[in-house]
Each structure stands twice: as structure tokens, then as C-alpha cells.
Motif scaffolding. Structure first.
Motif, PDB file in Angstrom:
ATOM      1  N   GLU A  47       0.843  -1.198   0.000  1.00 15.68           N
ATOM      2  CA  GLU A  47       0.000   0.000   0.000  1.00 15.68           C
ATOM      3  C   GLU A  47       0.875   1.242   0.000  1.00 15.68           C
ATOM      4  N   GLY A  48       0.433   2.260  -0.723  1.00 12.36           N
ATOM      5  CA  GLY A  48       1.173   3.505  -0.785  1.00 12.36           C
ATOM      6  C   GLY A  48       2.122   3.577  -1.968  1.00 12.36           C
ATOM      7  N   THR A  49       2.362   2.452  -2.648  1.00 11.05           N
ATOM      8  CA  THR A  49       3.193   2.464  -3.849  1.00 11.05           C
ATOM      9  C   THR A  49       2.284   2.605  -5.065  1.00 11.05           C
ATOM     10  N   ARG A  50       2.886   2.882  -6.191  1.00  7.96           N
ATOM     11  CA  ARG A  50       2.086   3.088  -7.417  1.00  7.96           C
ATOM     12  C   ARG A  50       1.581   1.757  -7.949  1.00  7.96           C
ATOM     13  N   LEU A  51       0.283   1.642  -8.016  1.00  7.84           N
ATOM     14  CA  LEU A  51      -0.352   0.434  -8.526  1.00  7.84           C
ATOM     15  C   LEU A  51       0.013   0.216  -9.992  1.00  7.84           C
ATOM     16  N   LYS A  52       0.059   1.304 -10.764  1.00  6.08           N
ATOM     17  CA  LYS A  52       0.363   1.211 -12.188  1.00  6.08           C
ATOM     18  C   LYS A  52       1.746   0.611 -12.407  1.00  6.08           C
ATOM     19  N   SER A  53       2.730   1.063 -11.671  1.00  4.40           N
ATOM     20  CA  SER A  53       4.087   0.524 -11.808  1.00  4.40           C
ATOM     21  C   SER A  53       4.131  -0.946 -11.432  1.00  4.40           C
ATOM     22  N   TRP A  54       3.403  -1.302 -10.388  1.00  3.24           N
ATOM     23  CA  TRP A  54       3.362  -2.694  -9.945  1.00  3.24           C
ATOM     24  C   TRP A  54       2.756  -3.572 -11.041  1.00  3.24           C
ATOM     25  N   LEU A  55       1.653  -3.121 -11.636  1.00  3.01           N
ATOM     26  CA  LEU A  55       0.998  -3.888 -12.695  1.00  3.01           C
ATOM     27  C   LEU A  55       1.885  -3.979 -13.943  1.00  3.01           C
ATOM     28  N   PHE A  56       2.583  -2.888 -14.290  1.00  2.00           N
ATOM     29  CA  PHE A  56       3.483  -2.914 -15.443  1.00  2.00           C
ATOM     30  C   PHE A  56       4.622  -3.904 -15.223  1.00  2.00           C
ATOM     31  N   THR A  57       5.116  -3.970 -14.010  1.00  2.84           N
ATOM     32  CA  THR A  57       6.184  -4.922 -13.701  1.00  2.84           C
ATOM     33  C   THR A  57       5.680  -6.350 -13.855  1.00  2.84           C
ATOM     34  N   ILE A  58       4.482  -6.604 -13.369  1.00  3.54           N
ATOM     35  CA  ILE A  58       3.888  -7.940 -13.519  1.00  3.54           C
ATOM     36  C   ILE A  58       3.727  -8.267 -14.999  1.00  3.54           C
ATOM     37  N   MET A  59       3.274  -7.284 -15.799  1.00  2.05           N
ATOM     38  CA  MET A  59       3.079  -7.520 -17.231  1.00  2.05           C
ATOM     39  C   MET A  59       4.418  -7.817 -17.914  1.00  2.05           C
ATOM     40  N   ARG A  60       5.434  -7.037 -17.604  1.00  2.00           N
ATOM     41  CA  ARG A  60       6.744  -7.247 -18.217  1.00  2.00           C
ATOM     42  C   ARG A  60       7.265  -8.637 -17.881  1.00  2.00           C
ATOM     43  N   ASN A  61       7.132  -9.037 -16.627  1.00  2.00           N
ATOM     44  CA  ASN A  61       7.607 -10.358 -16.216  1.00  2.00           C
ATOM     45  C   ASN A  61       6.786 -11.472 -16.859  1.00  2.00           C
ATOM     46  N   THR A  62       5.487 -11.269 -16.971  1.00  2.00           N
ATOM     47  CA  THR A  62       4.612 -12.259 -17.613  1.00  2.00           C
ATOM     48  C   THR A  62       5.000 -12.425 -19.076  1.00  2.00           C
ATOM     49  N   PHE A  63       5.214 -11.302 -19.761  1.00  2.00           N
ATOM     50  CA  PHE A  63       5.612 -11.369 -21.167  1.00  2.00           C
ATOM     51  C   PHE A  63       6.951 -12.085 -21.317  1.00  2.00           C
ATOM     52  N   SER A  64       7.908 -11.743 -20.462  1.00  2.00           N
ATOM     53  CA  SER A  64       9.231 -12.371 -20.549  1.00  2.00           C
ATOM     54  C   SER A  64       9.137 -13.874 -20.366  1.00  2.00           C
ATOM     55  N   THR A  65       8.321 -14.307 -19.430  1.00  2.00           N
ATOM     56  CA  THR A  65       8.144 -15.740 -19.200  1.00  2.00           C
ATOM     57  C   THR A  65       7.524 -16.409 -20.426  1.00  2.00           C
ATOM     58  N   LYS A  66       6.471 -15.800 -20.988  1.00  2.00           N
ATOM     59  CA  LYS A  66       5.821 -16.387 -22.171  1.00  2.00           C
ATOM     60  C   LYS A  66       6.770 -16.389 -23.366  1.00  2.00           C
ATOM     61  N   TYR A  67       7.582 -15.331 -23.495  1.00  2.00           N
ATOM     62  CA  TYR A  67       8.514 -15.238 -24.612  1.00  2.00           C
ATOM     63  C   TYR A  67       9.545 -16.363 -24.541  1.00  2.00           C
ATOM     64  N   ARG A  68      10.073 -16.600 -23.347  1.00  2.00           N
ATOM     65  CA  ARG A  68      11.042 -17.680 -23.186  1.00  2.00           C
ATOM     66  C   ARG A  68      10.414 -19.036 -23.503  1.00  2.00           C
ATOM     67  N   LYS A  69       9.177 -19.236 -23.053  1.00  2.00           N
ATOM     68  CA  LYS A  69       8.496 -20.501 -23.332  1.00  2.00           C
ATOM     69  C   LYS A  69       8.248 -20.671 -24.827  1.00  2.00           C
ATOM     70  N   SER A  70       7.884 -19.575 -25.501  1.00  2.00           N
ATOM     71  CA  SER A  70       7.570 -19.679 -26.925  1.00  2.00           C
ATOM     72  C   SER A  70       8.795 -20.070 -27.747  1.00  2.00           C
ATOM     73  N   GLY A  71       9.982 -19.749 -27.251  1.00  2.00           N
ATOM     74  CA  GLY A  71      11.206 -20.147 -27.937  1.00  2.00           C
ATOM     75  C   GLY A  71      11.405 -21.649 -27.936  1.00  2.00           C
ATOM     76  N   ARG A  72      10.789 -22.325 -26.996  1.00  2.00           N
ATOM     77  CA  ARG A  72      10.906 -23.777 -26.899  1.00  2.00           C
ATOM     78  C   ARG A  72       9.758 -24.495 -27.600  1.00  2.00           C
ATOM     79  N   GLU A  73       8.719 -23.755 -27.970  1.00  2.00           N
ATOM     80  CA  GLU A  73       7.548 -24.356 -28.607  1.00  2.00           C
ATOM     81  C   GLU A  73       7.448 -23.904 -30.049  1.00  2.00           C
ATOM     82  N   MET A  74       6.982 -24.770 -30.939  1.00  2.00           N
ATOM     83  CA  MET A  74       6.773 -24.389 -32.327  1.00  2.00           C
ATOM     84  C   MET A  74       5.330 -24.711 -32.683  1.00  2.00           C
ATOM     85  N   VAL A  75       4.526 -23.641 -32.739  1.00  2.00           N
ATOM     86  CA  VAL A  75       3.115 -23.802 -33.042  1.00  2.00           C
ATOM     87  C   VAL A  75       2.753 -22.831 -34.156  1.00  2.00           C
TER      88      VAL A  75
END
Length: 177
Positions: A47-75
Motif C-alpha cells: 500500500e502507498g506504492t504506485r499500482l500502475k508501476s506494480w501492474l506494469f512490472t507484472i506484465m513485463r515479467n509475464t511477457f518475458s516468461t511467455k517469450y522464453r516458453k515460446s522459444g521452446r515451442e513451435m506452433v
């Protein structure tokens, strides 16, 4: 964190997601995954921190995880097949917009992320630094490098145009003598 605050941030999350995912459906999936993870891990939000920054960090990390996984998958289709199926737009501005987007996508992820957050989303350097987990000076450096690389990608490097104008003025002096 109230639902109203999160709902107000959904357009900003979508805009940020479009720079990670070129297809609107994928961007919406990324936003949904971000919100799901945020709700599941709300106990980690301070509480008291910027919610927007927190959500952007979660999004960046989520994208990075999916990007790494997609490199191992061919669909789906082979890599270059989709681009060959697209018909170029007739309007000049539309074509230029695609060139800018393509140049932006060729930038390293760290540069692109800072450029999008500061220039397009209007975030301050301080908020961008918090979301990226780095110092403000690092954000400024990445911003400068991103602008320079984008100019180079677009063929609008200031140094090249300065050199051309210097050569033109020197050759013009030689002709008047």
C-alpha cells in the motif's frame, strides 16, 4: 487496491501490452494474465506504492516468461510466412506507421520498454525506473540510446544528415572560387 483503480488502469495496460504483442488478441490475453496474477498475488502489493508501476512490472515479467516458453515451442505458421500474406497499405502514412512500428520492434527490449513507457504512455523517468527495476540514470541512458537507434533504424541519423550538409557547403565553396 480497489477495483475502480484497477479498472481505470486497464487502457494503459492494453496500450503497454500492444508493444509486447503485435496482435490485439495476444495483447488482451497478456492484460488478462497480468490482472489474474495481480489478483492472485495481491498480498505482495505494498500500500502507498504506485499500482500502475506494480501492474506494469507484472506484465513485463509475464511477457518475458511467455517469450522464453515460446522459444521452446513451435506452433502455427513458419516465422516468415505471416508477413508474406499481408498486402501493403495504399496510404503513405499507414506504411510509414508500420515502418516506425517495425523499427521499434527491432530495438532491444530494454530500450523499447523505456521508450514506450516514457514517450507513449507518458510515465516519468522515476516511475519508469521503478517499473523497470533500475536507476533513473539508467532509464535516461536507455531513452537516449533508444532514440538514437530508432533514428538509425529509420535512416534519419542526425550525424549522417550533418555530414551531408557539411559536404554540400564545402563543395559549394569550392565551386564559387
Amino acid at each position: 487496491m480497489g477495483r475502480e483503480q484497477v479498472v481505470e488502469l486497464i487502457p494503459a495496460l492494453r496500450a503497454f501490452a500492444r508493444f509486447f504483442c503485435p496482435h490485439p488478441e495476444d495483447a488482451d490475453d497478456l492484460v488478462q494474465e497480468t490482472l489474474t496474477r495481480a489478483i492472485a498475488n495481491f498480498d505482495q502489493y505494498t500500500e502507498g506504492t504506485r499500482l500502475k508501476s506494480w501492474l506494469f512490472t507484472i506484465m513485463r515479467n509475464t511477457f518475458s516468461t511467455k517469450y522464453r516458453k515460446s522459444g521452446r515451442e513451435m506452433v502455427g505458421m513458419p516465422q516468415g510466412m505471416l508477413e508474406s500474406l499481408v498486402i501493403a497499405p495504399g496510404q503513405e502514412w499507414s506504411a510509414r506507421g508500420k515502418e516506425v512500428y517495425a523499427a521499434l520492434m527491432r530495438l532491444p527490449e530494454a530500450y523499447r520498454e523505456v521508450l514506450v513507457m516514457v514517450v507513449i504512455l507518458g510515465e516519468s523517468y522515476e516511475d519508469t525506473a521503478k517499473a523497470c527495476g533500475c536507476a533513473v540514470g539508467t532509464v535516461k541512458s536507455r531513452m537516449n540510446r533508444a532514440r538514437q537507434r530508432l533514428k538509425e533504424e529509420m535512416g534519419e541519423d542526425d550525424r549522417q544528415s550533418t555530414r551531408r550538409s557539411e559536404r554540400t557547403s564545402i563543395s559549394g565553396m569550392a565551386e564559387t572560387r
